[in-house]
Design a protein around this motif. Structure first.
Motif, short mmCIF file in Angstrom:
data_model
loop_
_atom_site.label_atom_id
_atom_site.label_comp_id
_atom_site.label_asym_id
_atom_site.label_seq_id
_atom_site.Cartn_x
_atom_site.Cartn_y
_atom_site.Cartn_z
N LEU A 44 0.85 -0.81 -0.24
CA LEU A 44 -0.33 0.15 -0.11
C LEU A 44 0.91 0.87 -0.08
O LEU A 44 0.35 2.14 -0.68
N ALA A 45 1.99 0.82 0.45
CA ALA A 45 3.21 2.51 0.77
C ALA A 45 4.53 2.05 0.74
O ALA A 45 4.76 1.46 0.03
N CYS A 46 5.13 2.64 0.75
CA CYS A 46 6.43 2.23 1.62
C CYS A 46 7.20 1.45 1.86
O CYS A 46 8.01 0.82 1.12
N CYS A 47 6.42 0.34 2.53
CA CYS A 47 7.10 -0.27 3.54
C CYS A 47 6.93 -2.00 1.84
O CYS A 47 7.59 -2.69 2.23
N ALA A 48 5.89 -1.58 1.06
CA ALA A 48 6.26 -2.23 -0.30
C ALA A 48 7.31 -2.75 -0.45
O ALA A 48 7.59 -3.12 -1.43
N ALA A 81 1.16 -4.63 3.49
CA ALA A 81 2.91 -3.64 3.80
C ALA A 81 1.60 -1.53 3.60
O ALA A 81 2.15 -1.96 2.17
N GLY A 82 2.30 -1.05 4.53
CA GLY A 82 1.97 0.20 4.42
C GLY A 82 0.51 0.88 4.55
O GLY A 82 0.56 -0.18 6.07
N THR A 83 0.37 1.95 4.11
CA THR A 83 -0.29 2.39 5.71
C THR A 83 -2.02 2.11 4.41
O THR A 83 -2.17 2.20 3.54
N VAL A 84 -2.52 2.05 5.48
CA VAL A 84 -4.27 1.44 5.49
C VAL A 84 -4.44 2.76 5.24
O VAL A 84 -5.49 3.54 6.82
N PRO A 117 3.04 7.01 10.88
CA PRO A 117 3.38 8.36 11.03
C PRO A 117 1.78 9.20 11.00
O PRO A 117 1.75 10.39 10.74
N PHE A 118 1.16 8.26 10.44
CA PHE A 118 0.00 9.10 10.04
C PHE A 118 -1.27 9.13 11.70
O PHE A 118 -2.13 9.14 10.94
N TYR A 119 -0.88 8.90 12.39
CA TYR A 119 -1.51 7.75 13.38
C TYR A 119 -2.59 9.18 13.66
O TYR A 119 -4.25 9.09 13.75
N GLY A 140 8.70 -1.16 12.39
CA GLY A 140 9.69 -0.31 11.75
C GLY A 140 9.16 0.85 11.57
O GLY A 140 7.81 0.27 10.34
N CYS A 141 10.07 1.30 10.22
CA CYS A 141 9.10 2.21 9.36
C CYS A 141 10.39 2.79 8.42
O CYS A 141 10.85 3.75 8.31
N PRO A 142 10.91 1.94 7.52
CA PRO A 142 10.37 0.55 6.81
C PRO A 142 11.15 -0.68 8.06
O PRO A 142 12.68 0.25 8.05
N PRO A 143 10.60 -1.94 8.13
CA PRO A 143 10.99 -2.22 8.31
C PRO A 143 12.04 -3.04 7.35
O PRO A 143 11.76 -3.07 6.15
S1 SF4 Z 1 5.35 2.39 8.29
FE1 SF4 Z 1 6.72 3.76 7.35
S2 SF4 Z 1 7.37 3.16 5.70
FE2 SF4 Z 1 6.04 1.81 6.39
S3 SF4 Z 1 4.62 2.94 4.65
FE3 SF4 Z 1 4.17 3.10 7.23
S4 SF4 Z 1 5.56 5.75 6.59
FE4 SF4 Z 1 5.92 4.09 4.73
#
Ligand code: SF4
Length: 182
Positions: A44-48, A81-84, A117-119, A140-143
């Protein structure tokens, strides 16, 4: 064969003309199940990006028997993996329900764990466990891909302790108990 037998709770009995091997159905099914985890990738976002790196040559997730599947009907693990965001919550639930039992979920990264970070954002689900049961939380951000491999190993440990009689009820019960506060 030797490696498998060394780790298998197995009884070997010599019989005329060969050897008979006995083990429990739970152990055998769990062994097969945890050695062939097929994740439905839900990037869904950078974790992907880190998730994709885990499948690349340097990390080679295939060694664990982990093959990404593009369809929920062939997958037993949802890798979130990512922001839902709230707009994606409904499709996520629908796809999760299309997966056959038993099914598992790994929440990868802070966003999937708790919003990250978008809590404080009005549009972000504050953890994927608000909409479906989660088996392993990966911080992790990201793991890194190594961390994702560790999470899969933890899931394998969990699968190794499952009992057949629990399989049908456990996940369904968890799903009905999962909170759906968006
Ligand atoms: S945890 Fe960090 S790296 Fe992963 S999707 Fe969120 S902002 Fe991106």
């Amino acid at each position: 064969m030797g490696i498998i037998l060394e780790k298998t709770p197995i009884i070997l009995n010599k019989i005329p003309g060969g050897t008979i091997a006995l083990t429990t159905a739970d152990f055998f099914i769990n062994w097969a199940r945890k050695s062939s985890i097929w994740p439905l990738t839900f990037g869904l976002a950078c974790c992907a990006i880190e998730m994709m790196a885990a499948y690349a040559t340097r990390f080679d997730f295939d060694r664990f028997g982990v093959f990404p599947r593009p369809t929920p009907r062939q997958a037993d693990l949802m890798l979130v993996a990512g922001t839902v965001v709230k707009k994606m919550a409904s499709p996520l639930i629908r796809i999760y329900r299309q997966m056959p039992e038993p099914k598992f979920v790994i929440a990868m990264g802070s966003c999937a764990d708790c919003g990250g970070p978008f809590y404080d954002s009005y549009s972000v689900v504050k953890g994927v466990d608000k909409i479906m049961p989660v088996d392993v939380y990966l911080a992790g951000c990201p793991p890194r891909p190594e961390a994702l491999m560790y999470a899969v190993q933890k899931l394998q440990e969990k699968i190794g302790k499952m009992e057949i009689k629990e399989n049908s009820g456990a996940t369904a019960g968890q799903e009905s108990g999962a909170r759906r506060e968006l």
